[in-house]
Design a protein around this motif. Structure first.
Motif, PDB file in Angstrom:
ATOM      1  N   LYS A   1       0.850  -1.198   0.000  1.00 49.81           N
ATOM      2  CA  LYS A   1       0.000   0.000   0.000  1.00 49.81           C
ATOM      3  C   LYS A   1       0.878   1.238   0.000  1.00 49.81           C
ATOM      4  CE  LYS A   1      -3.496  -2.452   2.357  1.00 49.81           C
ATOM      5  NZ  LYS A   1      -3.549  -2.943   3.707  1.00 49.81           N
TER       6      LYS A   1
ATOM      7  N   TYR B   1       1.065   3.753   1.789  1.00 50.60           N
ATOM      8  CA  TYR B   1       1.672   4.319   2.988  1.00 50.60           C
ATOM      9  C   TYR B   1       2.261   3.253   3.906  1.00 50.60           C
ATOM     10  CZ  TYR B   1      -0.731   8.400   1.395  1.00 50.60           C
ATOM     11  OH  TYR B   1      -1.144   9.432   0.629  1.00 50.60           O
ATOM     12  N   THR B   2       2.491   2.068   3.348  1.00 44.20           N
ATOM     13  CA  THR B   2       3.091   1.042   4.185  1.00 44.20           C
ATOM     14  C   THR B   2       4.456   1.520   4.659  1.00 44.20           C
ATOM     15  OG1 THR B   2       2.024  -0.544   2.766  1.00 44.20           O
ATOM     16  CG2 THR B   2       3.676  -1.386   4.278  1.00 44.20           C
ATOM     17  N   ILE B   3       4.686   1.300   5.945  1.00 39.36           N
ATOM     18  CA  ILE B   3       5.932   1.822   6.488  1.00 39.36           C
ATOM     19  C   ILE B   3       7.100   1.001   5.981  1.00 39.36           C
ATOM     20  CG2 ILE B   3       4.962   2.821   8.558  1.00 39.36           C
ATOM     21  CD1 ILE B   3       5.925   0.098   9.860  1.00 39.36           C
ATOM     22  N   LYS B   4       8.209   1.625   5.929  1.00 40.75           N
ATOM     23  CA  LYS B   4       9.399   0.921   5.460  1.00 40.75           C
ATOM     24  C   LYS B   4       9.973   0.109   6.604  1.00 40.75           C
ATOM     25  CE  LYS B   4      10.457   4.113   1.880  1.00 40.75           C
ATOM     26  NZ  LYS B   4      10.060   5.500   2.109  1.00 40.75           N
ATOM     27  N   PRO B   5      10.432  -1.078   6.319  1.00 43.32           N
ATOM     28  CA  PRO B   5      11.014  -1.885   7.392  1.00 43.32           C
ATOM     29  C   PRO B   5      12.311  -1.258   7.881  1.00 43.32           C
ATOM     30  CG  PRO B   5      11.330  -2.936   5.276  1.00 43.32           C
ATOM     31  CD  PRO B   5      10.469  -1.761   5.031  1.00 43.32           C
ATOM     32  N   PRO B   6      12.637  -1.523   9.116  1.00 42.42           N
ATOM     33  CA  PRO B   6      13.885  -0.951   9.633  1.00 42.42           C
ATOM     34  C   PRO B   6      15.079  -1.510   8.864  1.00 42.42           C
ATOM     35  CG  PRO B   6      13.003  -2.575  11.147  1.00 42.42           C
ATOM     36  CD  PRO B   6      11.974  -2.355  10.103  1.00 42.42           C
TER      37      PRO B   6
END
Lengths: 457, 865
Positions: free
Chosen positions: B244, B246-251
């Motif tokens: 999606k 706005y899916t957050i980016k993985p660390p």
């Protein structure tokens, strides 16, 4: 009155009285000892009984926030007051008092059982807030008008009603009337209403009830309509295009313009105005639809954003939970190890280890938190950019549409001016005769006035 | 004698066939035979040929020895309809056409084997093969689809090998006979199956062709049993969720990529080795399993069914082997070639080369180059209209619907009561690769066993791996019993409806307090129990859908304490050490008041509580109570002290700190603990009860009979018979009441004439007087009997008075009993007489009334009208 303790002095509901009552009615035996030891807070009390105490005025009850059941029967209360804070009250007993009007119950929305037996009430009123009312006891009062029954129709949960020994219960039609107008009632005056009676009553009062129902339905429908319209408007407002799906804007433009209205009597202007209006409305509708579409887009954007944020938080929390669970397991085992250990030095060492574990957990959780904050910040920035872009585009497009409107207006204005001038010329030439309204004609001799009128747009 | 002669005949036939065969070998160079044969033929030496001869003759002998039961003279042809014994002129015509066709065919294609066109039927009458097909739709809804049809045919008939594996049979019996005797060769099988399939709307054809040895002998020992094959887990298509917006980016990943790669490489190597080893092993196994090469490969005649796509939503052409009922793709290597095929309307000859089995065949029957048809005018031959002259068939414009006409004379196939029996004698055994499948008819075994699958570890079928037994119609709803021989674990599966709502019960022994898992139909139980697992020391229960949201209860027991009480009959429950209960989230309560888990440490007198986690929180509240009651220094009982309750609260609240609150909570928990212990104890009792019930059920194994099963259901049968009897009686009574009182009088008059008034009056009078007379006669009769009886009694009394002195006590008894009987008779007669006297006038009047109303005496009414 009819009370045996009539001779006693009226008493005041003071702190001592309440404390005494609470202590008497609180937990007993072992728990009672504990309670005495600690004292009971008024806000923890769920039920309170204050009967036969010659209370004249309800007072000092504001601390009992969580009270569910309150008994104030057999006192000499004259006015219902001081109950505003008891919002959780379910059961209220005010029977055998000297109350004359129903009042002060507007905050008791959870009330289910209300007893006002043996008072001096003459009108059923001010009960609108009690939507959950199930049992209502109003026996031995002074209610004398049948129309009070109709007021009770609004309580959908009302099942038990007692109205015996009121003036209206003398009426021969009393029972039938109530059965007919309150069809959901199950118990009337301590007796179950049998189906036969219900049917008879229904048959007897069918016409008037039908009429009543019809009226109620109409009211209901009207309310719903109103509600729907308001919602629609609200929706349009959030899309910033309210009142644009018709000729509202156009009409409002002309509403305050008396001069312009006068001009429309000129030959040819009416037609011009008509086409102008049509075009104008079309553009308005365009703006409206565009606005709704944009709103939809923004909404989906927002939804995805919140969904993603929610997911991220959830994920983060899951991780945190796992960490904590792991820690807890370890912690428990080390705790029990400490308990079993006898050597002091060892114990100290273990405690040190434990605190190290705790700080490790703290670090891990903080890292998670910081990570989440960073990630969310990034996402929020992106979202902000997107929304700003979207809004900018929307404004730009609407502005261009508005510019079209303005062009239209200018065009119209030119045409109007043309017509006016030609009309003026004709008037000057004296061709134009009777077919203009008088007031317009009066002003037409002043060209100045004329041009000014058309220039107001 | 006859049998002998037949044998001789058969032997002669065999010799002839061999000769023909030999001739054929020489002619085999061209085509129409699979390639293997040709290869073989090229390298064929004289010796191998001789070997072949020998083998052939052997086969002949074995076959004729095997088949004495199903020769012509065992078939009772007397009951068959006439159409079986004779041919109509139309059929004769058809046969002539077929002969003509056959002649032309053998002239045009001299190197091909003669056509299988009109074998003899059981009455020694030649019948065209298409007329043998009788499209029939069975009245059983189970037999509407092809798979169930094929399964039915394969179950219902016993397979008999062809008398000559290299030639089509000389006889093709009608399906009626085949069904009756439940035996047949592949041609009988496929004819029957084809009839059923066409009847239920499939585009099905009988095929005459060549099959592999396994196929022809119905040898499934190298097939994997379909029941043992685990259904392939459908690999879920992992829907790739589009990332999606706005899916957050993985660390950021801080691991060394190089190290990872190295690791992966190493693992891959290991895996490759493993795989190689496995493959080798597999190959070795495959080698062992592989069939010995068949000397007659490609020559064995077989018949099967071809279903073409199009009708009944069949998406693709496929073969059905009628012996096993399995479907194969048209590309399957078991099917080595096709000579011809036919349905109930037409007959086609394959003109395509079968060198590559059936893999290259195109089943477009309308294509005259590939498929030579015999009769014109069926729907498949539209394409060939322009080439009619080349097709070599010019003279059958009028034969178009001959076949359908002639076949309509045959009776519909019927499968009578035998349908339920399925297999011949109700039992059938199929040997698969490493498995044996046994089937029985329902109700044949008294314990309801319908099939049993035994799986073996090795190919020789000596070491049993596991046994699966399927049951039907059992009263205890047992459906499947699975015994794993290696672990000795038995698992019973139940259908819904067991009195204890059992679903699955797996156990090693029926002794209580041993390892076992019992699953239940939780919706059928009041307590919502789903599963109960037991080990010698623990019991775990899983619940669902309970109003108190309990989801899990685990109890662990300590060793049983030996009791020295006298009442040994009393149960001695094991002491409970610990009870753990878990709950689902109760949405009505706030999370910090909703207990997620509570542990009663009974031995330590401690209670641990863990609450649910609030949303947006990652820690949950906890509380631990020490249940021990202590006495303080003064000897007073300590009710509650702050250290008796250790709690961790996520968001501390005021009221929970209070001792009163804690005291109340503890009291509540004490009560709950008692209840839980009681529950555990009850569960133990229930297990005992279930075990007892199961044992009883196993011993009794009663079968249920559906109320719709009119044949087996004794009760309903009785009821039905009683109803029928009652109906019959009712009918009789009605007939009686309708006895025509006027008939004897009307018979005197000439029939068919209308009565005149005078006649009617006379008739009435006669009837009435007759009736009166009868009444009087009856009265007289009763009177006479009465008098007779009285007289006899008087006589007897006289006799008694005379001989009173000399009588023995026995005689006296006899006399007395006679007297009482006689008195009884007299009294009855008297009553009857009185009753008759009373009723007689009424009856008379009733008859008169009836006569007035009788339509035949309408004239009477006119008089009185």
């Amino acid at each position: 009155m009819n009370r045996p303790c009539n001779s006693m002095e009226p008493r005041v509901m003071d702190d001592d009285m309440l404390k005494l009552a609470v202590g008497d009615q609180g937990p007993q035996e072992e728990a009672g000892q504990l309670a005495k030891q600690e004292g009971i807070l008024f806000k923890d009390v769920l039920s309170l009984q204050l009967d036969f105490r010659n209370i004249l005025r309800i007072d000092n009850l504001w601390q009992f926030e969580n009270l569910r059941k309150l008994q104030l029967d057999n006192n000499i209360i004259e006015k219902i007051e001081g109950l505003e804070n008891l919002a959780h009250l379910v059961w209220l007993d005010l029977s055998f008092n000297n109350i004359e009007t129903i009042e002060g119950l507007d905050t008791l929305v959870n009330l289910e059982d209300l007893s006002l037996f043996n008072n001096r009430i003459s009108k059923i009123d001010s009960l609108d807030a009690l939507v959950k009312l199930q049992v209502l006891s109003l026996g031995n009062n002074r209610i004398d008008n049948m129309m009070n029954i109709i007021y009770l129709r609004r309580f959908k949960c009302l099942r038990t009603l007692s109205l015996s020994r009121n003036p209206i219960s003398e009426a021969e039609d009393y029972k039938m009337f109530i059965c007919a107008y309150l069809p959901d009632l199950v118990y009337l005056d301590y007796r179950r209403i049998d189906d036969h009676t219900k049917k008879l009553a229904e048959a007897k009062h069918q016409y008037s009830i039908d009429e009543l129902k019809h009226r109620e339905n109409l009211m209901q429908a009207q309310l719903e309509d109103e509600q729907a319209r308001r919602e629609e408007l609200e929706k349009h407002k959030t899309a910033f295009v309210e009142h644009l799906n018709g000729s509202f804007l156009f009409d409002s433009m002309y509403a305050e313009d008396s001069e312009g209205n006068k001009l429309s009597y000129l030959p040819g202007v009416g037609e011009l105005l008509e086409t102008y209006k049509d075009k104008f409305v079309i553009i308005c509708v365009n703006i409206f639809e565009y606005g709704l579409k944009q709103q939809e887009k923004r909404k989906t954007e927002l939804d995805t954003f919140s969904e993603c944020v929610h997911e991220a938080i959830q994920e983060n929390q899951e991780q945190g939970k796992r960490k904590i669970a792991k820690f807890e397991e370890k912690h428990l085992s080390s705790l029990s190890a400490i308990r079993e250990e006898s050597e002091l030095r060892n114990i100290e060492k273990m405690i040190l280890e434990c605190s190290a574990d705790i700080s490790e957990l703290f670090d891990a959780l903080m890292t998670l938190e910081m990570q989440l904050v960073e990630q969310l910040e990034e996402t929020i920035n992106m979202f902000e950019r997107n929304i700003v872009d979207m809004v900018g585009l929307f404004i730009e497009n609407v502005q261009s549409l508005m510019a079209q409107c303005r062009d239209l207006e200018n065009h119209h204005h030119e045409k109007l001016l043309e017509i006016s001038i030609s009309t003026l010329e004709k008037i000057v030439e004296g061709d134009l005769g009777e077919d203009l309204p008088n007031d317009l004609r009066a002003g037409h001799f002043q060209k100045f006035n004329y041009v000014e009128a058309s220039g107001t747009f | 004698m006859e049998v002998l002669r037949e044998k001789v005949e058969e032997e002669e036939e065999a010799e002839r066939e061999e000769a023909a065969e030999r001739a054929e070998w020489a002619r085999m160079e061209k085509m129409m035979r699979p390639v293997e044969v040709r290869k073989e033929e090229n390298t064929l030496k004289q010796e191998t040929l001789r070997d072949l001869e020998k083998k052939l003759s052997e086969i002949q002998i074995t076959v004729s020895a095997e088949l004495p039961a199903f020769t012509k003279d065992t078939i009772d042809i007397s009951k068959l309809p006439v159409s079986y014994k004779t041919n109509t002129p139309k059929e004769e015509h058809l046969l002539q056409v077929a002969d003509n066709f056959s002649c032309q065919y053998s002239h045009l294609c001299p190197d091909r084997v003669p056509l299988f066109l009109h074998p003899l039927n059981e009455c020694e009458v030649p019948k065209f093969v298409s007329t043998t097909l009788r499209p029939t739709l069975m009245p059983y809804p189970e037999l509407y689809n092809w798979d169930s049809c094929a399964q039915f045919v394969s179950d219902f008939l016993t397979m008999v090998p062809l008398p000559d594996p290299l030639k089509p049979p000389s006889h093709l019996y009608s399906s009626t006979t085949v069904l009756k005797y439940q035996k047949g060769n592949c041609f009988d099988f496929s004819t029957l199956l084809c009839s059923m399939l066409i009847g239920s709307g499939y585009d099905a054809y009988c095929v005459n062709g060549y099959g592999s040895l396994d196929l022809c002998h119905m040898d499934l020992t190298r097939e994997v049993c379909p029941l043992t094959v685990k259904p392939k887990e459908t690999i879920k298509k992992e829907e790739k969720v589009l990332p999606k917006k706005y899916t957050i980016k993985p660390p950021r990943d801080l691991c060394s990529r190089f190290e990872q790669e190295q690791e992966v490489k190493k693992q891959q190597e290991i895996r490759a080795q493993e795989k190689k080893r496995l493959r080798e092993e597999e190959e070795r196994l495959m080698e062992a399993e592989k069939a010995k090469p068949d000397a007659l490969h490609g020559l064995r005649v077989h018949s099967w069914v071809l279903v073409l796509s199009g009708k009944r939503e069949v998406p693709e052409n496929f073969f059905i082997d009628p012996f096993t009922g399995h479907s194969y793709s048209t590309q399957d290597e078991h099917f080595l070639g096709i000579e011809s095929l036919w349905n109930h309307k037409n007959y086609w000859i394959n003109m395509q080369d079968c060198w590559n089995c059936c893999k290259d065949l195109i089943f477009d029957l309308g294509d005259p180059v590939r498929w030579e048809y015999m009769l014109l005018g069926t729907d498949k031959s539209q394409l060939s209209l322009t080439e009619e002259d080349d097709s070599g068939i010019n003279d059958e414009d009028d034969v178009e619907n001959l076949v359908s006409l002639s076949s309509s004379r045959r009776p519909q196939l019927t499968v009578s009561t035998a349908f339920e029996t399925r297999c011949p004698n109700g039992k059938k055994v199929i040997q698969y690769k490493r498995a044996k499948l046994e089937k029985w008819a329902p109700y044949l075994n008294s314990n309801g066993l319908v099939s049993r699958l035994t799986t073996y570890e090795d190919l020789q079928c000596t070491n049993i791996l596991e046994i699966k037994e399927w049951y039907q119609n059992r009263e205890d709803m047992l459906e499947l019993k699975h015994i794993n021989k290696t672990t000795d674990l038995k698992t019973d599966y139940f259908k819904p409806g067991h009195p204890q709502a059992l679903r699955v019960h797996s156990y090693k022994s029926m002794q209580p307090e041993m390892d076992r898992v019992i699953e239940f139909y939780e919706t059928a139980r009041v307590d919502g129990l789903m599963k109960r697992e037991e080990t010698p020391r623990t019991m775990t229960e899983y619940y669902q859908g309970r109003p108190d949201f309990l989801s899990y209860r685990h109890a662990s027991f300590g060793p049983r304490v030996k009791k020295l009480t006298l009442s040994s009959a009393e149960s001695n429950p094991r002491p409970i050490v610990k009870i753990t209960e878990r709950f689902f989230r109760n949405p009505a309560k706030p999370a910090e008041e909703d207990v997620a888990e509570r542990v009663f440490l009974v031995a330590e007198e401690r209670i641990q509580l863990r609450y649910h986690c609030r949303e947006d929180h990652i820690t949950a509240s906890k509380r631990e109570f020490l249940r021990r009651t202590e006495v303080d220094s003064k000897g007073n009982k300590i009710i509650m002290t702050p250290d008796m309750c250790i709690s961790f609260e996520v968001e501390p609240m005021e009221h929970t700190k209070k001792l009163l609150y804690q005291y109340e909570a503890m009291m509540h928990l004490k009560r709950e603990e008692k209840l839980s212990r009681h529950q555990v104890w009850e569960s133990e009792l229930e297990v005992l009860e279930i075990l007892k019930l199961r044992e009883e059920e196993e011993a009794a194994h009663t079968l249920t009979i559906s109320i719709y099963d009119t044949k087996r259901n004794e009760k309903s049968k009785e009821y039905r018979e009683a109803m029928e009897r009652m109906m019959h009686e009712e009918h009789l009574r009605q007939v009686e009441t309708q006895l025509d009182y006027l008939a004897p009088f009307l018979a005197q008059l000439p029939p068919g004439e209308k009565l005149t008034r005078w006649q009617a009056v006379r008739l009435k009078d006669e009837c009435l007087s007759d009736f009166k007379q009868r009444l009087i006669n009856k009265a007289n009769l009763i009177q006479a009997r009465f008098e007779k009886e009285t007289q006899e009694l008087q006589k007897k009394q006289q006799w008694y008075q005379e001989n009173q002195v000399t009588l023995t006590p026995e005689d006296e008894d006899l006399y007395l009993s006679y007297c009482s009987q006689a008195m009884f008779r007299i009294r009855i007669l008297e009553q009857r007489l009185n009753r008759h006297k009373e009723l007689a006038p009424l009856k008379y009047l009733a008859l008169e009334e009836k006569l007035y109303k009788d339509p035949r005496l309408g004239e009477l009414q006119k008089i009185f009208a």
